[in-house]
Design a protein around this motif. Sequence first.
Motif, PDB file in Angstrom:
ATOM      1  N   SER A  85       0.859  -1.178   0.000  1.00  0.00           N
ATOM      2  CA  SER A  85       0.000   0.000   0.000  1.00  0.00           C
ATOM      3  C   SER A  85       0.897   1.230   0.000  1.00  0.00           C
ATOM      4  CB  SER A  85      -0.921   0.014   1.224  1.00  0.00           C
ATOM      5  OG  SER A  85      -0.173   0.157   2.415  1.00  0.00           O
ATOM      6  N   ARG A 141      -0.298  -3.292   4.248  1.00  0.00           N
ATOM      7  CA  ARG A 141      -1.555  -3.386   4.970  1.00  0.00           C
ATOM      8  C   ARG A 141      -1.846  -4.847   5.262  1.00  0.00           C
ATOM      9  NH1 ARG A 141      -5.677   0.275   5.533  1.00  0.00           N
ATOM     10  NH2 ARG A 141      -4.513   1.724   4.210  1.00  0.00           N
ATOM     11  N   ARG A 168      -3.920  -7.879   5.153  1.00  0.00           N
ATOM     12  CA  ARG A 168      -5.056  -8.267   4.321  1.00  0.00           C
ATOM     13  C   ARG A 168      -6.209  -8.836   5.158  1.00  0.00           C
ATOM     14  NH1 ARG A 168      -4.178 -11.183  -0.106  1.00  0.00           N
ATOM     15  NH2 ARG A 168      -1.891 -11.099  -0.133  1.00  0.00           N
ATOM     16  N   SER A 191      -7.053  -7.803   8.507  1.00  0.00           N
ATOM     17  CA  SER A 191      -7.730  -6.753   9.290  1.00  0.00           C
ATOM     18  C   SER A 191      -8.002  -5.497   8.497  1.00  0.00           C
ATOM     19  CB  SER A 191      -6.876  -6.392  10.509  1.00  0.00           C
ATOM     20  OG  SER A 191      -5.673  -5.751  10.093  1.00  0.00           O
ATOM     21  N   GLY A 192      -7.271  -5.300   7.391  1.00  0.00           N
ATOM     22  CA  GLY A 192      -7.387  -4.070   6.617  1.00  0.00           C
ATOM     23  C   GLY A 192      -6.584  -2.917   7.175  1.00  0.00           C
ATOM     24  N   ARG A 193      -5.929  -3.107   8.323  1.00  0.00           N
ATOM     25  CA  ARG A 193      -5.189  -2.010   8.963  1.00  0.00           C
ATOM     26  C   ARG A 193      -3.780  -1.875   8.380  1.00  0.00           C
ATOM     27  NH1 ARG A 193      -7.893  -4.131  14.004  1.00  0.00           N
ATOM     28  NH2 ARG A 193      -6.195  -5.651  14.068  1.00  0.00           N
TER      29      ARG A 193
END
Length: 407
Positions: free
Chosen positions: A146, A151, A153, A155-157
Amino acid sequence: MTAPALAERIAGVVRRAAGGKEGPIPLHEPCFAGSEWNFVRECLDSGWVSSVGSFVDRFERALEDFTGAPHAVAVVNGTAALHLCLLLAGVEPGDEVLIPALSFVATANAVAYCGAVPHFVDSEISTLGVDPVKLARYLEEIALPSPGGCRNRMSGRPIRALVPMHTFGHPADLQGLSELCGRFGLALVEDAAESLGSRYRGAHTGTFGLLGAVSFNGNKIVTTGGGGAILTGDEALARRARHLSTTAKLPHRWAFRHDAVGFNYRLPNLNAALGVAQMEELPAFLSAKRRLAAYYREEFATLAGASFFAAPEGCQSNYWLNALLLAPELAGLRDRLLDELNDRGIMARPAWEPLHRLPPYLDAPRMELSTAEGLADRIINIPSSPALGLALERSTPVNHGEQGEQP
């Protein structure tokens, strides 16, 4: 070997190191052998005992000279140092920060203070620190590229930083970890709380990453009572650290104006006076501790059921805490052995409870942690005070060079 028999053997070695001293032998007690009284008295006589004074400046310069870090910023403790390091490295609320599961709770707490999420990673047996090979494989599976980093994958954090901790003063694999951070776009922030005086391939720990945090708690090799410091090669970050650690107050003769949410983290001059004296004694402390480690290594070379943990290849450790590693089949004896040693007045302790097992962090993300969990079940720390090494130096000429260490 039974726990009582193993304890008897270990206790005998420790008491011989102490010159046959009776009574309790502490795990790690401070040593005040230099100018501590004079410098503290000078500080008291001056009236400058709070966060401004000449000893704070002198202490920071002594740290810079010793570690080779271009900038040192003295603060109230190692946790505060790590907290500011993470903020300065760009850690924001909701970010994830990779930290070892085998560490003191302050490593995770400093991440939580930022509103970020500790993400626990595994250790390697050769260093007791973060395993860069295993971590790289894990990130290949869960990290998405990102802008500015990667990032998670799952948790998206954002995964913002990696914080290796130099366990018991032994340097982690800083080359492997530095390469990993470059590959995945992570900030490298060293938790060097335990490793003042330790070097990796000739350079001091805490100076490889963007920032490093050091501790001067009462049980560390150098103490200011409490205390910590931020090490960095970035002048702008050092300037920002000083500003944030003094409540972000703008300079003015009388006005109280603050341009950010700051922290009352600056080290008092009174504590720094103690630190200046301790830094003068640090070379002697390091020599004594390495002498003690060499003695333990030799005495425990034939110990059945446990082995002495020596510095990793290419490193020079301060041997802050000496560690015995129980054989895997004896891991179940750890607590009984600790009871037996403490009953004999030998103040031994285990490593920390792995952080992912603590109530505040039960739901935190983690990789597979079998090595860290196994190490935690098998490590026993034994008395490591500089005074023991100094006693050995007076009694027996022991070669304190370690295989794999710099002379």
